[in-house]
Write an enzyme that holds these catalytic residues in place. Structure first.
Site, mmCIF file in Angstrom:
data_model
loop_
_atom_site.group_PDB
_atom_site.id
_atom_site.type_symbol
_atom_site.label_atom_id
_atom_site.label_comp_id
_atom_site.label_asym_id
_atom_site.label_seq_id
_atom_site.Cartn_x
_atom_site.Cartn_y
_atom_site.Cartn_z
ATOM 1 N N LYS A 111 2.465 3.251 -10.345
ATOM 2 C CA LYS A 111 2.782 4.312 -9.299
ATOM 3 C C LYS A 111 3.741 5.396 -10.115
ATOM 4 C CE LYS A 111 0.042 4.202 -5.964
ATOM 5 N NZ LYS A 111 -0.064 2.945 -5.269
ATOM 6 N N LYS A 194 -11.219 -1.137 -10.615
ATOM 7 C CA LYS A 194 -11.624 -1.741 -9.185
ATOM 8 C C LYS A 194 -11.980 -0.473 -8.217
ATOM 9 C CE LYS A 194 -7.145 -1.030 -6.942
ATOM 10 N NZ LYS A 194 -6.474 -1.237 -5.498
ATOM 11 N N LYS A 197 -9.724 3.860 -2.971
ATOM 12 C CA LYS A 197 -10.034 5.030 -2.106
ATOM 13 C C LYS A 197 -9.416 6.328 -3.039
ATOM 14 C CE LYS A 197 -6.540 2.862 0.751
ATOM 15 N NZ LYS A 197 -6.833 1.968 1.748
#
Ligand code: TYM
Length: 331
Positions: A111, A194, A197
């Protein structure tokens, strides 16, 4: 009876990764355990501090989970912010969470790379809040995908530390859980990593996607120019398609394409067509239920209110005990 808990952030629609990584296991477990499932709306603020329609997103995710098989009669389905006691447990756990260990968490480092202008304290302490979610109901098992493994490890560390520090065998030590023993990572369609969203257009297949969209996304999935030698190792994109096929198709279909691949006669177009149809066969009934449920505001509100009440009963009791153990007393 074991206590099972899981959650999801309301930052987008439910995709196949969420379903096969977490929800499917939860749905099976709700038959025989005391289950809690919640929408992590506090957590979503770590990446989406000014959501345009938080309530709408929470409602949509609730509808999608109900459609995917979560049963509000068997499980407690609630919204994280309807259990404000979790914020108190989070505060308490943070007192015994060390900055060094939080900084080493992979998702935090990711992040920091992804949103360098918003490295907030909530991101750093994300694992403490997640531990609070789990420990507040004294959960034993947490059905999640592979990407959450390290967070569960942190939860165990915090639980053990609390038990040791206050010399009480208070919190059970929770385990990440999957029926197939191994935690799973469902790949995306873009040839890398992976399904997620926020991974970019076309990477994820959402349960709400209509058949046309699914066919389009699958047909555009990344492959290569095809194998030229018998039993050639697969490139990432092709490997991902096989992984998805294993999830939604029957073993003989997988076997058929494996043999074709190994003999260098595979046509990726055929594999993609089959994969798209098998995904559609699986998602279409869920999509129909999502459409039905999301149009029933009253039902969704009733589920959330009922869940909030049950979650608070359990969560408030734990926090009361934690206060007692630490030594807070009412005057
Ligand atoms: P979130 O919202 O990213 O995802 C929800 C669940 O879906 C799983 N998942 C996947 N599994 C396999 N393959 C994938 N490609 C894939 N993508 C997502 C995730 O592992 C997760 O189980 N931190 C959590 C939310 C949370 C939580 C909790 C979960 C907050 N508190 C307490 C369990 C217990 C998260 O961001 O999940």
């Amino acid at each position: 009876m074991e206590i099972v808990l899981s959650g999801i952030r309301p930052t987008g629609n439910l995709h196949l990764g969420n379903y096969f990584g977490a929800v499917r296991n939860f749905v099976r477990m709700q038959e025989q355990n005391q289950c809690f499932f919640f929408i992590a709306d506090y957590h979503s603020l770590t990446t989406h501090p000014k959501p345009t329609d938080l309530h709408g997103n929470v409602k949509q995710v609730l509808a999608e989970y109900l459609a995917a098989g979560l049963d509000p009669e068997k499980s407690t389905l609630y919204v994280q912010s309807d259990l404000p006691e979790v914020a108190e447990l989070y505060l308490i756990l943070n007192m015994n969470a060390y900055v060094g260990e939080l900084e080493r968490v992979t998702t935090f480092k990711e992040k920091v790379r992804k949103q360098p202008d918003n490295v907030n304290a909530g991101l750093l302490t994300y694992p403490s809040l997640m531990a609070a979610d789990i420990l507040i109901h004294k959960a034993h098992k947490v059905p999640v995908g592979k990407d959450q493994e390290q967070h569960l490890e942190m939860t165990r560390t915090f639980a053990r530390r609390f038990n040791r520090m206050y010399q009480e065998d208070f919190f059970p030590i929770p385990q990440a859980y999957n029926f197939g023993a191994e935690l799973v990572k469902i790949p995306g369609l873009d040839g890398s990593g992976k399904m997620g969203k926020s991974e970019g257009e076309g990477n994820a297949i959402f349960l709400i996607d209509d058949p046309k969209t699914i066919r389009k996304k699958v047909m555009r999935a990344v492959t290569d120019t095809g194998p030229t030698q018998m039993n050639q190792p697969k490139t990432d994109g092709v490997e991902n398609l096989f992984t998805l096929l294993k999830v939604v198709s029957t073993p003989d279909v997988v076997e058929h394409f494996e043999v074709q691949y190994n003999n260098c006669i595979i046509r990726y177009g055929d594999l993609k067509k089959q994969l798209a149809e098998d995904i559609i066969a699986f998602t279409e009934p869920i999509r129909q239920r999502i459409l039905e449920i999301s149009s029933d505001d009253n039902y969704i509100s009733r589920v959330a209110r009922m869940g909030a009440e049950k979650a608070r009963e359990s969560g408030a009791a734990t926090v009361r005990e934690v206060r007692e153990i630490i030594g807070f007393r009412h005057f």
